[in-house]
Design an enzyme around this catalytic site. Structure first.
Site, mmCIF file in Angstrom:
data_model
loop_
_atom_site.group_PDB
_atom_site.id
_atom_site.type_symbol
_atom_site.label_atom_id
_atom_site.label_comp_id
_atom_site.label_asym_id
_atom_site.label_seq_id
_atom_site.Cartn_x
_atom_site.Cartn_y
_atom_site.Cartn_z
ATOM 1 N N TYR A 47 0.811 -1.217 0.000
ATOM 2 C CA TYR A 47 0.000 0.000 0.000
ATOM 3 C C TYR A 47 0.846 1.270 0.000
ATOM 4 O O TYR A 47 0.321 2.361 -0.040
ATOM 5 C CB TYR A 47 -0.925 0.008 1.230
ATOM 6 C CG TYR A 47 -0.141 -0.166 2.520
ATOM 7 C CD1 TYR A 47 0.499 0.899 3.129
ATOM 8 C CD2 TYR A 47 -0.001 -1.428 3.090
ATOM 9 C CE1 TYR A 47 1.255 0.726 4.275
ATOM 10 C CE2 TYR A 47 0.749 -1.610 4.237
ATOM 11 C CZ TYR A 47 1.362 -0.522 4.829
ATOM 12 O OH TYR A 47 2.125 -0.700 5.959
ATOM 13 N N GLY A 48 2.167 1.126 0.047
ATOM 14 C CA GLY A 48 3.036 2.302 0.187
ATOM 15 C C GLY A 48 4.187 2.304 -0.791
ATOM 16 O O GLY A 48 3.991 2.226 -2.001
ATOM 17 N N THR A 49 5.401 2.352 -0.263
ATOM 18 C CA THR A 49 6.586 2.552 -1.098
ATOM 19 C C THR A 49 6.962 1.340 -1.934
ATOM 20 O O THR A 49 7.826 1.446 -2.806
ATOM 21 C CB THR A 49 7.804 2.972 -0.243
ATOM 22 O OG1 THR A 49 8.102 1.915 0.673
ATOM 23 C CG2 THR A 49 7.525 4.265 0.511
ATOM 24 N N LEU A 50 6.320 0.195 -1.710
ATOM 25 C CA LEU A 50 6.584 -0.986 -2.547
ATOM 26 C C LEU A 50 5.753 -0.979 -3.831
ATOM 27 O O LEU A 50 6.000 -1.768 -4.738
ATOM 28 C CB LEU A 50 6.294 -2.275 -1.769
ATOM 29 C CG LEU A 50 7.378 -2.703 -0.780
ATOM 30 C CD1 LEU A 50 6.866 -3.803 0.138
ATOM 31 C CD2 LEU A 50 8.631 -3.163 -1.515
ATOM 32 N N GLU A 88 10.882 -4.509 5.441
ATOM 33 C CA GLU A 88 9.849 -3.974 6.328
ATOM 34 C C GLU A 88 10.240 -4.029 7.807
ATOM 35 O O GLU A 88 9.491 -3.550 8.660
ATOM 36 C CB GLU A 88 8.524 -4.705 6.107
ATOM 37 C CG GLU A 88 7.973 -4.572 4.699
ATOM 38 C CD GLU A 88 7.520 -3.158 4.329
ATOM 39 O OE1 GLU A 88 7.700 -2.220 5.121
ATOM 40 O OE2 GLU A 88 6.976 -2.997 3.232
#
Length: 183
Positions: free
Chosen positions: A15-18, A90
């Site tokens: 949901y983010g920087t990936l 993570e």
């Protein structure tokens, strides 16, 4: 492709920087090249969850179902080897994030008429939630407001790990962030 059925057995929700177009997506690109990850599509959480930013505009999904919004992100199937690399990024062994179950549905294109005719299947996956040791404080620090999607707007000001001050651990940066007065 044979490898998809043979080894890419864990579904992870990013949901983010990936996600595609963000700074840590290079890891998933590497995993896809080596056959350790397969992109499955854009998905949305079944329940509402808080999606907030912490220090350095790092995104955190908070394991507080019923608060926040339905969050949109990307789903990947990853191998055991790929999963260990994502866990490392993570910081699951360092108390940054916890990988826990989440229910998802495919993210529609907004065409209500078409969506009503389709049977929408829920998909069980895993997501990286903020570690429970600081999730409530992170929610309070963000004014109990989250967002639906981590977009370029929310990512503005994101600082890559290598560019952050190295004299403190990430947990120390989080502690300073949540204890500092709000702007």
């Amino acid at each position: 492709m044979a490898f998809e059925n043979d080894c890419c057995t864990t579904l992870i929700f990013t949901y983010g920087t990936l996600k595609q177009g963000f700074s840590n997506h290079v890891l998933l690109q590497d995993l896809m090249r080596s056959g350790d990850a397969v992109f499955k599509g854009t998905y949305q959480t079944v329940e509402n969850y808080p999606l907030v930013c912490g220090p350095y505009r790092v995104p955190f999904l908070l394991n507080m179902p019923g608060s926040g919004h339905r969050v949109t992100g990307e789903l990947y199937s990853v191998s055991t080897r790929g999963l260990s690399r994502v866990d490392e990024l993570e910081g699951t062994s360092k108390g940054h994030y916890e990988r826990r179950p989440i229910l998802l549905i495919p993210s529609g294109d907004g065409n209500k008429e078409e969506e009503e005719d389709q049977v929408v299947l829920t998909c069980a996956a895993e997501a990286y939630y903020a570690h429970k040791s600081f999730e409530k404080e992170m929610w309070m620090k963000n004014g109990r407001k989250g967002f639906r999607i981590y977009s370029e707007k929310e990512a503005k000001g994101y600082v890559k790990r290598k560019d952050r001050p190295q004299n403190l651990s990430f947990l120390e940066h989080i502690s300073i962030f949540i204890s500092s007065p709000s702007a």
